[in-house]
Write a protein that holds these residues in place. Structure first.
Motif, PDB file in Angstrom:
ATOM      1  N   LEU A 101     -17.480  46.553 -38.068  1.00 60.16           N
ATOM      2  CA  LEU A 101     -16.441  46.965 -37.122  1.00 60.16           C
ATOM      3  C   LEU A 101     -16.825  48.181 -36.271  1.00 60.16           C
ATOM      4  N   GLU A 102     -18.036  48.694 -36.464  1.00 55.91           N
ATOM      5  CA  GLU A 102     -18.473  49.811 -35.627  1.00 55.91           C
ATOM      6  C   GLU A 102     -18.383  49.413 -34.160  1.00 55.91           C
ATOM      7  N   ASN A 103     -17.862  50.307 -33.338  1.00 50.37           N
ATOM      8  CA  ASN A 103     -17.743  50.107 -31.883  1.00 50.37           C
ATOM      9  C   ASN A 103     -16.794  48.966 -31.497  1.00 50.37           C
ATOM     10  N   ILE A 104     -15.967  48.502 -32.422  1.00 55.78           N
ATOM     11  CA  ILE A 104     -14.967  47.473 -32.104  1.00 55.78           C
ATOM     12  C   ILE A 104     -13.606  48.157 -32.043  1.00 55.78           C
ATOM     13  N   LYS A 105     -12.934  48.025 -30.907  1.00 52.38           N
ATOM     14  CA  LYS A 105     -11.652  48.697 -30.703  1.00 52.38           C
ATOM     15  C   LYS A 105     -10.519  48.005 -31.452  1.00 52.38           C
ATOM     16  N   ASP A 106     -10.508  46.675 -31.455  1.00 50.53           N
ATOM     17  CA  ASP A 106      -9.440  45.938 -32.132  1.00 50.53           C
ATOM     18  C   ASP A 106      -9.722  45.918 -33.627  1.00 50.53           C
ATOM     19  N   ARG A 107      -9.005  46.752 -34.361  1.00 52.27           N
ATOM     20  CA  ARG A 107      -9.196  46.853 -35.806  1.00 52.27           C
ATOM     21  C   ARG A 107      -8.018  46.221 -36.554  1.00 52.27           C
ATOM     22  N   SER A 108      -7.256  45.393 -35.843  1.00 48.85           N
ATOM     23  CA  SER A 108      -6.122  44.733 -36.500  1.00 48.85           C
ATOM     24  C   SER A 108      -6.641  43.821 -37.613  1.00 48.85           C
ATOM     25  N   ALA A 109      -5.810  43.656 -38.622  1.00 52.49           N
ATOM     26  CA  ALA A 109      -6.183  42.836 -39.779  1.00 52.49           C
ATOM     27  C   ALA A 109      -4.912  42.425 -40.505  1.00 52.49           C
ATOM     28  N   TYR A 110      -5.052  41.470 -41.391  1.00 54.86           N
ATOM     29  CA  TYR A 110      -3.934  41.146 -42.276  1.00 54.86           C
ATOM     30  C   TYR A 110      -4.466  40.632 -43.597  1.00 54.86           C
ATOM     31  N   PHE A 111      -3.680  40.886 -44.636  1.00 55.49           N
ATOM     32  CA  PHE A 111      -3.934  40.333 -45.953  1.00 55.49           C
ATOM     33  C   PHE A 111      -2.995  39.155 -46.146  1.00 55.49           C
ATOM     34  N   MET A 112      -3.492  38.113 -46.754  1.00 52.97           N
ATOM     35  CA  MET A 112      -2.661  36.966 -47.101  1.00 52.97           C
ATOM     36  C   MET A 112      -2.926  36.596 -48.560  1.00 52.97           C
ATOM     37  N   THR A 113      -1.861  36.284 -49.259  1.00 57.30           N
ATOM     38  CA  THR A 113      -1.938  35.810 -50.644  1.00 57.30           C
ATOM     39  C   THR A 113      -1.228  34.480 -50.741  1.00 57.30           C
ATOM     40  N   VAL A 114      -1.801  33.577 -51.527  1.00 53.78           N
ATOM     41  CA  VAL A 114      -1.119  32.345 -51.912  1.00 53.78           C
ATOM     42  C   VAL A 114      -1.112  32.307 -53.440  1.00 53.78           C
ATOM     43  N   ILE A 115       0.091  32.280 -54.010  1.00 51.46           N
ATOM     44  CA  ILE A 115       0.260  32.154 -55.458  1.00 51.46           C
ATOM     45  C   ILE A 115       0.726  30.729 -55.719  1.00 51.46           C
ATOM     46  N   THR A 116       0.013  30.039 -56.598  1.00 48.91           N
ATOM     47  CA  THR A 116       0.390  28.667 -56.945  1.00 48.91           C
ATOM     48  C   THR A 116       0.821  28.610 -58.403  1.00 48.91           C
ATOM     49  N   PHE A 117       1.976  27.993 -58.615  1.00 50.63           N
ATOM     50  CA  PHE A 117       2.533  27.758 -59.948  1.00 50.63           C
ATOM     51  C   PHE A 117       2.361  26.292 -60.301  1.00 50.63           C
ATOM     52  N   THR A 118       2.012  26.036 -61.548  1.00 53.86           N
ATOM     53  CA  THR A 118       2.071  24.675 -62.068  1.00 53.86           C
ATOM     54  C   THR A 118       2.422  24.719 -63.545  1.00 53.86           C
ATOM     55  N   ASP A 119       3.134  23.703 -63.981  1.00 51.57           N
ATOM     56  CA  ASP A 119       3.447  23.527 -65.401  1.00 51.57           C
ATOM     57  C   ASP A 119       3.046  22.127 -65.862  1.00 51.57           C
ATOM     58  N   GLY A 120       2.230  21.457 -65.054  1.00 48.72           N
ATOM     59  CA  GLY A 120       1.807  20.099 -65.366  1.00 48.72           C
ATOM     60  C   GLY A 120       2.714  19.037 -64.774  1.00 48.72           C
ATOM     61  N   LYS A 121       3.938  19.436 -64.406  1.00 46.76           N
ATOM     62  CA  LYS A 121       4.880  18.495 -63.794  1.00 46.76           C
ATOM     63  C   LYS A 121       4.915  18.675 -62.284  1.00 46.76           C
ATOM     64  N   ILE A 122       4.908  19.937 -61.873  1.00 45.94           N
ATOM     65  CA  ILE A 122       4.947  20.247 -60.443  1.00 45.94           C
ATOM     66  C   ILE A 122       3.844  21.249 -60.110  1.00 45.94           C
ATOM     67  N   ILE A 123       3.541  21.319 -58.842  1.00 44.41           N
ATOM     68  CA  ILE A 123       2.635  22.348 -58.333  1.00 44.41           C
ATOM     69  C   ILE A 123       3.242  22.854 -57.031  1.00 44.41           C
ATOM     70  N   LYS A 124       3.439  24.179 -56.965  1.00 44.34           N
ATOM     71  CA  LYS A 124       4.128  24.748 -55.815  1.00 44.34           C
ATOM     72  C   LYS A 124       3.474  26.073 -55.444  1.00 44.34           C
ATOM     73  N   SER A 125       3.267  26.259 -54.132  1.00 49.61           N
ATOM     74  CA  SER A 125       2.608  27.466 -53.635  1.00 49.61           C
ATOM     75  C   SER A 125       3.556  28.342 -52.831  1.00 49.61           C
ATOM     76  N   PHE A 126       3.298  29.652 -52.890  1.00 50.10           N
ATOM     77  CA  PHE A 126       4.111  30.658 -52.205  1.00 50.10           C
ATOM     78  C   PHE A 126       3.165  31.637 -51.532  1.00 50.10           C
ATOM     79  N   SER A 127       3.425  31.937 -50.266  1.00 55.29           N
ATOM     80  CA  SER A 127       2.501  32.814 -49.546  1.00 55.29           C
ATOM     81  C   SER A 127       3.186  34.082 -49.070  1.00 55.29           C
TER      82      SER A 127
END
Length: 189
Positions: A101-127
């Motif tokens: 990022l040296e000499n780059i003016k646009d330093r915008s960024a974001y973190f993203m997480t996806v958590i996935t749950f499963t119990d063997g019957k369903i699988i569901k993700s949350f971001s």
């Protein structure tokens, strides 16, 4: 939620477990840590990685569980490192990102997480997403990963300069976990 509901978190990352166990307490969820590598496919899509990792973890542990996959996305670097964040941390690390990022003016960024749950019957993700920017230098000694260079919108401090409680006010992981908690409350009621 029923008191006998226990969810296992599959991760080798102690920092991730510490953060999520604090979140779990807030939502009255019993979170068990299974310290284990997750099987991770190569993909440009966090949700796909998280879902397949959770499915494969369930085949091993056979209990209700969650898997978290997270990434740091930097638009000026074509959203690099994205889903390869863990690998980039192990290889070029924070100093490497700052060098890119040296000499780059646009330093915008974001973190993203996806958590996935499963119990063997369903699988569901949350971001969850938190927008911010990359600092010019490392600051702070709390947190883990790229926390010393990520400043969330509305703040002047990096995640590594914040207490866990302060970080959770902004955290991508907290946003995803709160959606998971809401789902679990309905699912186990």
């Amino acid at each position: 939620m029923k008191k006998d509901v226990k969810i296992s978190l599959i991760t080798n990352n102690e920092g991730k477990f510490r953060e999520m166990s604090e979140m779990a307490k807030e939502f009255n969820i019993e979170l068990e840590w299974i310290k284990s590598d997750k099987v991770e496919i190569q993909s440009d899509n966090l949700e796909e990685i998280s879902k397949i990792s959770a499915t494969l973890a369930y085949l091993t542990f056979r209990r209700p569980l969650i898997v978290d996959d997270s990434g740091l996305f930097i638009p000026a670097l074509n959203n690099f490192p994205g889903p390869y964040t863990s690998y980039v941390k192990k290889t070029i690390d924070i100093k490497g990102i700052l060098k890119l990022l040296e000499n780059i003016k646009d330093r915008s960024a974001y973190f993203m997480t996806v958590i996935t749950f499963t119990d063997g019957k369903i699988i569901k993700s949350f971001s969850g997403i938190v927008k911010g920017w990359i600092a010019n230098e490392m600051r702070g000694n709390k947190g883990f990963g790229f926390d010393p260079i990520f400043i969330p919108e509305g703040e002047e401090r990096t995640f590594a300069e914040m207490s866990l409680e302060e970080k959770n006010k902004y955290s991508h992981r907290y946003k995803a976990f709160s959606k998971l908690a809401e789902f679990l409350y309905e699912y186990y009621s």
